[in-house]
Design a protein around this motif. Structure first.
Motif, short mmCIF file in Angstrom:
data_model
loop_
_atom_site.label_atom_id
_atom_site.label_comp_id
_atom_site.label_asym_id
_atom_site.label_seq_id
_atom_site.Cartn_x
_atom_site.Cartn_y
_atom_site.Cartn_z
N ASN A 112 0.82 -1.21 0.00
CA ASN A 112 0.00 0.00 0.00
C ASN A 112 0.87 1.27 0.00
N LYS A 113 1.39 1.62 -1.20
CA LYS A 113 2.34 2.74 -1.29
C LYS A 113 1.72 4.07 -0.90
N GLU A 114 0.39 4.23 -1.15
CA GLU A 114 -0.24 5.53 -0.88
C GLU A 114 -0.13 5.91 0.60
N VAL A 167 6.75 -4.69 -0.65
CA VAL A 167 6.13 -5.69 -1.52
C VAL A 167 6.14 -5.18 -2.96
N ASP A 168 6.04 -3.88 -3.14
CA ASP A 168 6.10 -3.29 -4.47
C ASP A 168 7.34 -3.85 -5.18
N SER A 169 7.18 -4.32 -6.42
CA SER A 169 8.26 -5.09 -7.05
C SER A 169 9.56 -4.29 -7.19
N GLU A 170 9.43 -3.00 -7.53
CA GLU A 170 10.64 -2.17 -7.72
C GLU A 170 11.39 -2.02 -6.40
N HIS A 171 10.63 -1.79 -5.33
CA HIS A 171 11.26 -1.54 -4.04
C HIS A 171 11.81 -2.83 -3.43
N LEU A 206 4.64 8.04 -7.56
CA LEU A 206 4.38 7.59 -6.18
C LEU A 206 5.53 6.68 -5.72
N GLU A 207 6.02 5.87 -6.64
CA GLU A 207 7.12 4.95 -6.28
C GLU A 207 8.43 5.69 -6.01
N LEU A 208 8.61 6.81 -6.70
CA LEU A 208 9.80 7.63 -6.42
C LEU A 208 9.74 8.10 -4.96
#
Ligand code: NDP
Ligand code: MG
Length: 375
Positions: free
Chosen positions: A113-115, A138-142, A210-212
């Protein structure tokens, strides 16, 4: 949390394979889906944020040993019930209070839940630090960055974090073409099957913005040390460049069950149902710079995190509202970056803020955007 969604279902698959016991499950309103999950995974607690649906669920699962809680408070109670790990895959900043509740209970956080992290910022990372709670991405990039950082002995050794981006379904299009795209076009992601909100975020490239911010928060690096690289195949999930110009990356076929499992079993690795990566089958992997002019959301997010304070929260709330209006057919695709860009300028300029400030700002921004569109 968010067990009935795209990540939630995959997380339950991983948990089943690994023999991980499920203590609680939560969702918003999906009674059928959560009832099925309750019968299969037999959690002690369950909650639906929608109170009416929670009442219905309570009756439906009265024959099981699962206690059903209701409303946002019920979701927070599940989150804060002291499980070893709380996997948060709620969509949107509705996940913020539950994340804080889980941290407060001392549970390790596996975060999709990145938000919540974008909006909550230091409220979340500071609480985790004080409690000694780990936030595992969990976000694949992170997850890729986290994996590429294993063995890094000092922050000063990190030169750059490079987040890869598929470019989404509209890669290569120009502004005029984007003004004509439909919701159905936006939901056709080339490499991943995901929930509707994040699929639209991928199409606008807001997801990468958002991922940045998520990377800045998770890895405690300045925004200037996070770069974005378009990589259409989604095989190289992200990279870390070190001070000696050595670059370490994590690769794998695009399947969220790898990062989900790593977050649940870190620091150990186990067999996974995910297909092996055979690079010879892919042949060519490509890399290029994003088109920041056509997809302005990345730079809107970069400016917001550079300003800090409530600016990232404002950008996130504006995007949640605009993304929803687009999915409801009330605005066009190109209106999303316009609305988010406008709101990004308007946040109150303050370094110190509370959870209440974020929630108040969120309500204000959502109603301002909705009123403007209705008129
Ligand atoms: P989905 O829309 O598929 O699932 C969202 C989940 O959150 C559902 O279980 C939903 O319940 C629940 N939910 C929605 N609103 C609320 C609320 N107000 N309170 C409590 N629960 C709520 O989303 P995804 O699984 O695709 O994404 C979840 C999160 O993971 C997002 O933050 C996304 O950015 C992130 N993420 C997703 C990836 C993916 O591959 N899907 C990849 C990387 C990150 P219900 O079913 O009842 O509506
Ligand atoms: Mg991602």
């Amino acid at each position: 949390m968010g067990s009935t969604g795209s990540i939630g279902k995959q997380a339950l698959d991983v948990a089943k394979l690994r023999g991980i016991e499920i203590f609680a499950l939560t969702a918003n309103s999906g009674v059928d889906a959560i009832e099925k999950q309750i019968r299969e995974h037999k959690p002690r607690l369950a909650a639906l944020a929608d109170c009416k649906k929670a009442a219905e669920l309570k009756i439906r699962v009265a024959d099981t040993g699962t206690r059903v809680l209701s409303g946002e408070d019920g979701v927070c109670e599940c989150a804060g019930s002291g499980a070893d790990t709380v996997l948060n895959s709620i969509v949107g900043m509705a996940g913020l209070r539950p994340t804080l509740a889980a941290i407060d209970a001392g549970s390790e956080i596996a975060l999709a839940n990145k938000e919540a992290l974008v909006a909550g910022g230091e409220l979340v990372t500071g609480a985790a630090r004080r409690k000694g709670v780990r936030i595992l991405p969990v976000d694949s990039e992170h997850s890729a960055v986290f994996q590429s950082l294993q063995g890094c002995s000092a922050a000063a050794e990190i030169k750059r974090i490079i987040l890869t981006a598929s470019g989404g379904p509209f890669f290569g299009m120009k502004k005029e073409e984007l003004s004509k795209v439909t919701l159905a076009d936006a939901l056709k992601h080339p490499n991943w099957s995901m929930g509707a909100k994040i699929s639209v975020d991928s199409a606008t490239m807001m997801n990468k913005g958002l991922e940045l911010i998520e990377a800045v928060r998770l890895f405690d690096v300045p925004p200037s040390q996070v770069d974005i690289l378009i990589h259409r195949q989604s095989v190289v999930h992200s990279l870390v460049e070190y001070s000696d110009n050595s670059v370490i990356a994590q690769l794998g076929v695009p399947d969220m069950r790898i990062p989900i499992q790593y977050a649940l079993t870190y620091p150990h690795r186990y067999p996974s149902p995910v297909r092996q990566l055979k690079l010879e089958e892919w042949g060519k992997l490509t890399f290029e710079s994003p088109d920041y002019d056509t997809f302005p959301c990345i730079n809107i997010c970069r400016a917001a995190i550079e300003k800090g304070g409530l600016f990232p929260a404002a950008v996130n709330s504006a995007n949640e509202a605009a993304n929803e209006l687009f999915r409801q057919g009330k605005i066009g695709f190109s209106d999303i970056p316009m609305i988010v860009g406008e709101e990004a300028e308007r946040a109150p300029n303050t370094d110190a803020f509370t959870l209440e400030d974020i929630l108040l700002l969120d309500r204000l921004i959502r109603s301002r955007i909705k009123n403007k569109v209705v008129r």
